[in-house]
Design an enzyme around this catalytic site. Structure first.
Site, PDB file in Angstrom:
ATOM      1  N   ASN A  54      66.690  94.181 -54.168  1.00 27.26           N
ATOM      2  CA  ASN A  54      65.032  93.845 -53.960  1.00 27.26           C
ATOM      3  C   ASN A  54      64.844  92.459 -54.797  1.00 27.26           C
ATOM      4  O   ASN A  54      63.948  92.517 -55.430  1.00 27.26           O
ATOM      5  CB  ASN A  54      64.591  95.042 -54.562  1.00 27.26           C
ATOM      6  CG  ASN A  54      64.174  96.487 -53.890  1.00 27.26           C
ATOM      7  OD1 ASN A  54      64.117  96.405 -52.273  1.00 27.26           O
ATOM      8  ND2 ASN A  54      65.496  97.223 -54.393  1.00 27.26           N
ATOM      9  N   HIS A  55      65.314  91.024 -53.512  1.00 28.87           N
ATOM     10  CA  HIS A  55      65.239  90.086 -54.975  1.00 28.87           C
ATOM     11  C   HIS A  55      65.833  89.175 -53.734  1.00 28.87           C
ATOM     12  O   HIS A  55      66.610  89.789 -52.881  1.00 28.87           O
ATOM     13  CB  HIS A  55      65.698  90.074 -56.172  1.00 28.87           C
ATOM     14  CG  HIS A  55      67.027  89.829 -56.125  1.00 28.87           C
ATOM     15  ND1 HIS A  55      67.792  90.760 -56.739  1.00 28.87           N
ATOM     16  CD2 HIS A  55      68.091  88.719 -55.923  1.00 28.87           C
ATOM     17  CE1 HIS A  55      68.848  90.550 -56.920  1.00 28.87           C
ATOM     18  NE2 HIS A  55      69.340  89.700 -56.408  1.00 28.87           N
TER      19      HIS A  55
END
Ligand code: TYD
Length: 144
Positions: A54-55
């Protein structure tokens, strides 16, 4: 089109005279991967329901290898998205800058090895999805 990522097939050295010896996969820079490795880390003991990542990264290049078990990876960038299942220790996924990544569906005893082009730097991360979209719109919006 998926920008800036893709599968790399590494060598798988075996012994024709003794198949019980198994395999050896060497990875050398710059012959096998497109950057010098400054850091390695590995992720393990992840429960099945967990999504990691999630980045995106602004500058970091990485190669992801599933050394044991199976792991799903979803990559998204300005140009599209793609899903991969890593389940072969001789196959790596190159992930360049500006790819939002999600790692999920870790099988029991899955181990994800990451080869990275830079030391850990929290300033290189974009951890907020809306910021990621905005950053890429500014950077790539003119060339779509
Ligand atoms: P993070 O990169 O967010 O993991 P993932 O994307 O797999 O969920 O890192 C998790 C934590 O570990 C975060 O607090 C930063 C720290 N960390 C380091 O200290 N060094 C490292 O090389 C990495 C990759 C993470």
């Amino acid at each position: 089109m998926l920008y800036n990522s893709g599968l790399l097939k590494f060598r798988k050295i075996s012994s024709p005279s003794n198949d019980k010896l198994g395999y050896l996969t060497p990875i050398e820079c710059p012959n096998d991967i497109p950057f010098e490795i400054k850091r390695i880390y590995y992720i393990y003991d992840v429960k099945k329901e967990i999504v990691r990542g999630n980045h995106s990264h602004k500058k970091l290049h990485q190669v992801l290898l599933c050394l044991n078990g199976s792991i799903d990876i979803r990559l998204e960038n300005f140009f599209g998205e793609k899903k991969f299942t890593l389940n072969d220790p001789s196959v790596g996924l190159y992930v360049g800058p500006d790819n939002w990544r999600e790692m999920s569906n870790f099988s029991e005893e899955a181990v994800l090895l990451v080869l990275a082009s830079e030391k850990y730097d929290e300033d290189d991360y974009i951890r907020d999805y809306d910021t990621f979209v905005e950053y890429n719109q500014k950077k790539y919006g003119g060339i779509k």
